[in-house]
Design a protein around this motif. Structure first.
Motif, short mmCIF file in Angstrom:
data_model
loop_
_atom_site.label_atom_id
_atom_site.label_comp_id
_atom_site.label_asym_id
_atom_site.label_seq_id
_atom_site.Cartn_x
_atom_site.Cartn_y
_atom_site.Cartn_z
N ASP A 1 96.31 95.34 -13.08
CA ASP A 1 96.94 96.14 -12.03
C ASP A 1 96.97 95.36 -10.73
N TYR A 2 97.48 96.00 -9.68
CA TYR A 2 97.63 95.33 -8.39
C TYR A 2 96.48 95.59 -7.43
N VAL A 3 95.52 96.44 -7.82
CA VAL A 3 94.46 96.83 -6.89
C VAL A 3 93.24 95.91 -7.00
N ILE A 4 92.84 95.62 -8.24
CA ILE A 4 91.58 94.92 -8.46
C ILE A 4 91.56 93.48 -7.95
N PRO A 5 92.66 92.70 -8.04
CA PRO A 5 92.56 91.29 -7.64
C PRO A 5 92.10 91.06 -6.20
N ASN A 6 92.53 91.90 -5.27
CA ASN A 6 92.06 91.73 -3.89
C ASN A 6 90.61 92.16 -3.73
#
Length: 261
Positions: free
Chosen positions: A60-65
């Protein structure tokens, strides 16, 4: 005896000076699809430079940051600039951009329609549920003349900002990674290229409409603030911006992924 010690020391110093710099190991977070595939190619280019890259995929797009801010990875390469800016504003991340990478025009896909003009009254449209990509999808629909958005919403409008909706389109907000699977339940869905490619969709042949080429959504490499001057960060950018990686992108994606350098 003194001369021998001095000569030995000099030889040791000379050997140390001639030795290659110690190899560095980093983890780089990516999303599935082209970001992961390109970073694997970057890793090949970086290895002879003394930089070993472990590519870590996130679904998803949330965890990488979050993973980057927590120190679980050293860099990530999956997001565009407006998304990072929104994440910093909402979550207080101390992250910085160190290079641009690629632009992946968003596409509108459908299992039911052959042309965007065929959207029926009350059509169900799938869009990403995160603010920047959801807003991006709505801006594309506005550019196509399907909706009108209130002035002043910038790059992050929501369905609540729609002021005109002649076809009474209904919006289904889903996690971006789920959108390719939503096609059976929607009349059309606006899908990020990385998730489209991962699902076997071809942006050049399977879309019923595409985002304009002059999109502000260039993707970027991001690190924690303070790491932008690290030697490994410079090598990462150099490897990514190499002729080898550019040629790989141009050959593999045939215009559906555009380089920024």
């Amino acid at each position: 005896m003194l001369r021998i010690l001095t000569l030995t020391s000099a030889l040791a110093l000379s050997a140390a000076a001639m030795a290659p710099a110690m190899a560095e190991d980093i983890k780089v977070g990516v999303s599935p699809g082209e970001h992961a595939e390109i970073m694997e190619e970057v890793a090949k280019v970086a290895e002879p430079m003394g930089l070993t890259i472990e590519v870590v995929e996130f679904s998803d797009y949330v965890i990488p940051n979050t993973a980057l801010a927590d120190g679980d990875i050293q860099a990530n390469s999956f997001q565009h600039r407006p998304y990072l800016e929104n994440q910093i504003k909402d979550r207080g991340f101390d992250l910085v951009e160190i290079a641009t990478t690629i632009t992946t025009p968003m596409g509108i896909y459908s299992d039911k329609l052959k042309d965007i003009a065929d959207l029926p009254e009350g059509a169900r449209i799938g869009i990403p549920n995160d603010p920047t990509n959801g807003g991006r999808a709505l801006l594309i629909l506005q550019d196509l003349g399907l909706i009108t958005l209130a002035e002043g919403t910038g790059l992050v409008p929501t369905p609540l900002d729609i002021t005109e909706n002649a076809k009474n389109l209904q919006f289904l907000e889903l996690d971006a990674a789920q959108l390719p699977r939503s096609l059976a339940d929607t009349d059309a869905s606006v899908i990020n290229t990385n998730y489209a490619l991962a699902a076997g969709l071809n942006p050049n042949t399977d879309t019923i409409a595409m985002e304009k080429a002059d999109s502000p959504y260039v993707n970027i490499i991001v690190v924690r603030k303070g790491d932008e001057t690290q030697d490994w960060a410079k090598k990462l950018v150099e490897a990514y911006h190499s002729p080898e990686v550019k040629a790989f992108i141009e050959e593999k994606y045939d215009g559906s992924v555009l380089t920024s350098w």
